[in-house]
Design an enzyme around this catalytic site. Structure first.
Site, mmCIF file in Angstrom:
data_model
loop_
_atom_site.group_PDB
_atom_site.id
_atom_site.type_symbol
_atom_site.label_atom_id
_atom_site.label_comp_id
_atom_site.label_asym_id
_atom_site.label_seq_id
_atom_site.Cartn_x
_atom_site.Cartn_y
_atom_site.Cartn_z
ATOM 1 N N VAL A 192 -6.207 -6.894 -9.347
ATOM 2 C CA VAL A 192 -6.200 -5.752 -8.431
ATOM 3 C C VAL A 192 -5.829 -6.238 -7.038
ATOM 4 O O VAL A 192 -6.498 -7.107 -6.478
ATOM 5 C CB VAL A 192 -7.572 -5.050 -8.387
ATOM 6 C CG1 VAL A 192 -7.564 -3.934 -7.347
ATOM 7 C CG2 VAL A 192 -7.939 -4.496 -9.756
ATOM 8 N N LYS A 193 -4.764 -5.679 -6.506
ATOM 9 C CA LYS A 193 -4.376 -5.935 -5.119
ATOM 10 C C LYS A 193 -4.769 -4.702 -4.314
ATOM 11 O O LYS A 193 -4.334 -3.587 -4.624
ATOM 12 C CB LYS A 193 -2.868 -6.180 -5.020
ATOM 13 C CG LYS A 193 -2.333 -6.285 -3.591
ATOM 14 C CD LYS A 193 -0.816 -6.200 -3.592
ATOM 15 C CE LYS A 193 -0.260 -6.062 -2.177
ATOM 16 N NZ LYS A 193 1.178 -5.705 -2.178
#
Length: 280
Positions: A192-193
């Site tokens: 997850v960015k």
């Protein structure tokens, strides 16, 4: 807060399955310490063709000198940047795209899992705009990508941003960032960015509440390179696994040195002030 990288899979238990491919590809995106300095070069369509992106060949060559752990690009750049390259940088295929001016909360599909596999990418990335009128469509798109990618042993990166209009003045709050990040993780995302929340303590809440590998987006151009390095130190202290930076690297005076300075902080544990000397 320190972080110990825990792979999504135990390599001794995956056997000869797609899980093995997923594990090996994840390893190639992170250094041995489980952290990454990734450069985002997918921003010409979302934000306009800045001068450094117009001259993408020379910009990429300079960035590559700094030896980032990975880069994020669209499929149309793969051939020009990697074709004939004897030592290509590990790369992530960006398979969806928004536009600040034209469709800011809708990521249109511009690539596929098949593209990523055929072109030799290590992962496929798509974005979601949490809290927008398009949230349902984005969640469905992410779910479909995760299901297909994992069949083929391909990790998925989600650019999970609480960019929707329904947040009102809560957009960018820890609450909104955690919601976007957690949603991406619950839909099966590997990495997850998401947005940095302004402090170590607040970003630690996002990391703690997200059952996936969390990296921070580099964000809008910072006031100084030192500010970028301070953010990187904060992300790692909060338990994040590194940063993906675009404009704060390729718009730097010397992108290669900026990559090296970030690596000194994220991988080397140097203070931002010491790492900043690399930029001199």
């Amino acid at each position: 807060m320190t972080s110990t990288f825990t792979p999504a899979f135990d390599i001794n238990k995956t056997g000869t399955t797609s899980a093995l491919g997923r594990e090996l590809r994840l390893r190639r995106l992170f250094a041995a310490d489980g952290k990454t300095v990734t450069v985002a070069l997918d921003q010409a369509v979302p934000r306009g063709v800045a001068p450094r992106l117009a001259t993408i060949g020379s910009t990429f060559a300079n960035i590559a000198e700094g030896q980032p752990d990975a880069v994020t690009i669209t499929k149309g750049l793969a051939g020009p940047l990697f074709g004939g390259n004897p030592n290509p940088v590990p790369w992530i295929l960006k398979a969806s795209m928004f536009s600040v001016e034209f469709h800011p909360t809708y990521d249109a599909t511009i690539g596929s899992v098949e593209d990523a596999v055929k072109l030799g990418a290590e992962a496929v990335a798509v974005g979601i705009s949490a809290g927008s009128a398009n949230q349902v469509a984005m969640f469905e798109m992410l779910t479909n990508v995760v299901e297909e990618a994992h069949i083929w042993g391909l990790p998925v990166v989600c650019h999970a941003y609480p960019s929707g209009e329904m947040w009102g003045d809560r957009k960018g709050s820890t609450e909104s960032v955690l919601y976007a990040s957690r949603a991406a993780a619950e839909l099966g995302t590997d990495i997850v960015k998401t947005w940095y929340t302004g402090s170590t303590a607040e970003f630690a809440k996002v990391v703690e509440g997200t059952p996936a590998i969390v990296v921070a987006a580099g964000g809008a151009p910072a006031n100084s390179p030192l500010d970028v390095l301070k953010q990187a130190a904060s992300v790692v202290e909060a338990g994040g696994h590194g940063m993906t930076c675009g404009r704060n690297i390729w718009q730097a005076e010397n992108p290669a040195k900026m990559v090296s300075a970030l690596k000194a902080v994220i991988h080397g544990g140097e203070s931002p002030e010491v790492a900043a000397k690399i930029l001199d």
